[in-house]
Write a protein that holds these residues in place. Structure first.
Motif, PDB file in Angstrom:
ATOM      1  N   UNK A 172      14.555 -17.665 -30.301  1.00 24.97           N
ATOM      2  CA  UNK A 172      14.348 -16.556 -29.439  1.00 24.97           C
ATOM      3  C   UNK A 172      14.865 -16.609 -28.072  1.00 24.97           C
ATOM      4  N   UNK A 173      15.164 -15.524 -27.577  1.00 18.50           N
ATOM      5  CA  UNK A 173      15.848 -15.487 -26.049  1.00 18.50           C
ATOM      6  C   UNK A 173      15.169 -14.254 -25.471  1.00 18.50           C
ATOM      7  N   UNK A 174      14.590 -14.222 -24.158  1.00 19.59           N
ATOM      8  CA  UNK A 174      13.985 -13.260 -23.569  1.00 19.59           C
ATOM      9  C   UNK A 174      14.760 -12.865 -22.376  1.00 19.59           C
ATOM     10  N   UNK A 175      15.242 -11.333 -22.406  1.00 20.62           N
ATOM     11  CA  UNK A 175      15.588 -11.052 -20.752  1.00 20.62           C
ATOM     12  C   UNK A 175      14.587 -10.155 -20.146  1.00 20.62           C
ATOM     13  N   UNK A 176      14.634 -10.347 -18.891  1.00 22.36           N
ATOM     14  CA  UNK A 176      13.815  -9.608 -17.758  1.00 22.36           C
ATOM     15  C   UNK A 176      14.542  -8.796 -16.799  1.00 22.36           C
ATOM     16  N   UNK A 177      14.607  -7.432 -17.015  1.00 24.95           N
ATOM     17  CA  UNK A 177      15.578  -6.826 -16.162  1.00 24.95           C
ATOM     18  C   UNK A 177      14.639  -6.017 -15.308  1.00 24.95           C
ATOM     19  N   UNK A 178      15.595  -5.445 -14.241  1.00 28.28           N
ATOM     20  CA  UNK A 178      14.630  -4.609 -13.075  1.00 28.28           C
ATOM     21  C   UNK A 178      14.886  -3.283 -13.529  1.00 28.28           C
ATOM     22  N   UNK A 222      22.922  -3.763 -17.396  1.00 32.83           N
ATOM     23  CA  UNK A 222      21.930  -4.171 -18.182  1.00 32.83           C
ATOM     24  C   UNK A 222      22.600  -4.530 -19.442  1.00 32.83           C
ATOM     25  N   UNK A 223      23.298  -3.569 -20.042  1.00 31.57           N
ATOM     26  CA  UNK A 223      23.821  -3.792 -21.597  1.00 31.57           C
ATOM     27  C   UNK A 223      24.848  -4.907 -21.469  1.00 31.57           C
ATOM     28  N   UNK A 224      25.532  -4.947 -20.666  1.00 30.86           N
ATOM     29  CA  UNK A 224      26.649  -5.953 -20.579  1.00 30.86           C
ATOM     30  C   UNK A 224      25.763  -7.321 -20.461  1.00 30.86           C
ATOM     31  N   UNK A 225      24.841  -7.503 -19.747  1.00 35.34           N
ATOM     32  CA  UNK A 225      24.247  -8.655 -19.548  1.00 35.34           C
ATOM     33  C   UNK A 225      23.422  -9.054 -20.966  1.00 35.34           C
ATOM     34  N   UNK A 226      23.020  -8.188 -21.468  1.00 30.21           N
ATOM     35  CA  UNK A 226      22.256  -8.258 -23.058  1.00 30.21           C
ATOM     36  C   UNK A 226      23.437  -8.933 -24.082  1.00 30.21           C
ATOM     37  N   UNK A 236      15.622 -20.344 -26.553  1.00 37.51           N
ATOM     38  CA  UNK A 236      14.282 -20.668 -26.009  1.00 37.51           C
ATOM     39  C   UNK A 236      14.551 -20.443 -24.292  1.00 37.51           C
ATOM     40  N   UNK A 237      15.592 -19.662 -23.908  1.00 30.63           N
ATOM     41  CA  UNK A 237      15.652 -19.495 -22.507  1.00 30.63           C
ATOM     42  C   UNK A 237      15.114 -17.849 -22.265  1.00 30.63           C
ATOM     43  N   UNK A 238      14.551 -17.886 -20.906  1.00 32.91           N
ATOM     44  CA  UNK A 238      14.428 -16.677 -20.308  1.00 32.91           C
ATOM     45  C   UNK A 238      15.642 -16.501 -19.316  1.00 32.91           C
ATOM     46  N   UNK A 239      16.113 -15.134 -19.235  1.00 31.63           N
ATOM     47  CA  UNK A 239      17.052 -14.752 -18.354  1.00 31.63           C
ATOM     48  C   UNK A 239      16.855 -13.566 -17.568  1.00 31.63           C
ATOM     49  N   UNK A 240      16.639 -13.661 -16.243  1.00 34.35           N
ATOM     50  CA  UNK A 240      16.381 -12.321 -15.344  1.00 34.35           C
ATOM     51  C   UNK A 240      17.785 -11.576 -15.136  1.00 34.35           C
ATOM     52  N   UNK A 241      17.569 -10.438 -15.030  1.00 35.66           N
ATOM     53  CA  UNK A 241      18.891  -9.649 -15.054  1.00 35.66           C
ATOM     54  C   UNK A 241      18.596  -8.479 -13.800  1.00 35.66           C
TER      55      UNK A 241
END
Ligand code: NAD
Ligand code: DAU
Length: 336
Positions: A172-178, A222-226, A236-241
């Motif tokens: 699992x990986x989680x992304x958190x965007x603005x 955002x899509x490029x970052x995902x 296992x990581x979380x990435x802020x975007x």
């Protein structure tokens, strides 16, 4: 054989932009699983219907039966966009937020665990961190402190996703965007609401004093970052975007009016949103440093293009405002 990517919520704003990116850049087989709530618009991807690498399935992530059908075929990667996403609706009617955002994510995680899915990207939001004072920014280790039923449901989903990584070793990986802006955003969110109301010379409702701050990013970035996270992110990581475009709401409203050449007299201050988060700001240092992410859309240019998109695609949003877009599904699939 090419991998199969299950994109949930692909008929929504960000999902639509992401499905297009995946089809344009890769040879993946794409399955778009979407319930087509009021926010899902099949017309967004009507031109993809003839692409033999694209399959649309109408279904609910909160229904195990619906997921069993989709997972009858092997799924290599899941990107979970499906959600109830509008804070104001979560204040009026939180039920569907719990069902889709929490139960739906849980069902997908369970299914992915049973079927040994290779990668699971959970699309989350910066709202899980709550509200900032006048300084600082959200880091991946900022304590979770959601304030609305929407953000509480997204936080719950994040915690489940993290638990599945820790307990079962799930990839699992989680992304958190603005806050995102750009084409295909449903016209109940601030920017498209303001553009479409201004085009119709209607009042522009600004909550409270208009000084709440959001940190805007173009949906393309955002899509490029995902895409980066999906291909290079560490399990296992979380990435802020984010893209470092902090603006007070009233600045956004005035900018749209200036682009359209409409008068500021259209602005109307209205009662504030209950529990309204004052300020969001994202620190994207981790994804930049580890994965080489760099937003590419200049804010002023991106806003101008976005306003132009709504001007040029008046029929798209008028069909939403009149409800005509809901008939499209019946026409396409009703007799199948
Ligand atoms: P959206 O509301 O435009 O689209 C949501 C999509 O999910 C719709 O197509 C809807 O039909 C579908 N859906 C809803 N319930 C479903 C269910 N039970 N089963 C299957 N499909 C269902 O949302 P969006 O703005 O595109 O956001 C997509 C994701 O990104 C969400 O998870 C949201 O939390 C997250 N996010 C959004 C933003 C933003 O600014 N819009 C920022 C950060 C994160
Ligand atoms: O930060 C990411 C989040 O951004 C996502 O997780 C959500 O899915 C997305 O909807 C968005 O949430 P916000 O509540 O920030 O977005 P919204 O467009 O609803 O509102 C943006 C700001 O504008 C917020 O401070 C409230 C204000 N607002 C909104 C509307 C609809 C107004 O002043 N007037 C309005 O009519």
């Amino acid at each position: 054989m090419a991998d199969t990517v299950l994109i949930t919520g692909g008929c929504g704003f960000i999902g639509t932009n992401f499905v297009r990116r995946m089809l344009e850049r890769y040879d993946y087989n794409i399955i778009n699983l979407d319930k087509l709530t009021y926010a899902g618009n099949l017309e967004n991807l009507a031109d993809c219907g003839n692409n033999d690498r694209y399959t649309f399935v109408r279904g609910d992530v909160a229904s195990v039966d619906d997921l069993e059908k989709v997972f009858a075929k092997p799924i290599d990667i899941i990107v979970n966009f499906a959600a109830e996403s509008h804070v104001d609706r979560s204040i009026i009617d939180p039920d569907s937020f719990i069902r889709t955002n929490i139960n739906g994510t849980f069902n997908l995680l369970e299914m992915a665990r049973r079927k040994n899915t290779r990668r699971f990207i959970q699309i989350s939001t910066d709202e899980v961190y709550g509200s900032l004072g006048s300084t600082g920014a959200f880091h991946e280790d900022t304590p979770l402190s959601p304030n609305s039923p929407y953000s509480a449901s997204k936080t719950s989903a994040d915690l489940l996703a993290t638990a599945y990584f820790k307990t079962f070793g799930m990839p699992v990986i989680i992304t958190r965007c603005s806050n995102n802006y750009g084409p295909y955003q449903f016209p109940e969110k601030l920017i498209p609401l303001i553009i479409t109301n201004a085009l119709a010379d209607k009042e522009l409702p600004v909550y409270g004093d208009g000084l709440n701050v959001r940190d805007w990013i173009h949906v393309k970035d955002h899509c490029a970052a995902i895409d980066l996270v999906m291909h290079k992110g560490e399990t296992g990581n979380i990435y802020n975007i984010g893209a470092s475009n902090e603006k007070a709401n009233i600045e956004i409203v005035k900018l749209v009016l200036a682009i359209l050449g409409k008068p500021e007299s259209l602005i109307r201050y209205v009662t504030d949103r209950p529990g309204h988060d004052r300020r969001y700001a994202i620190d994207s240092g981790k994804i930049t440093g580890q994965l080489g992410y760099k937003p590419s859309v200049d804010f002023a240019e991106g806003m101008r293009e976005t306003v132009e998109w709504y001007v040029d695609n008046r029929e798209w949003w008028e069909r939403i405002k009149t409800g005509a877009y809901l008939e499209y599904y019946e026409k396409m699939y009703g007799s199948r």
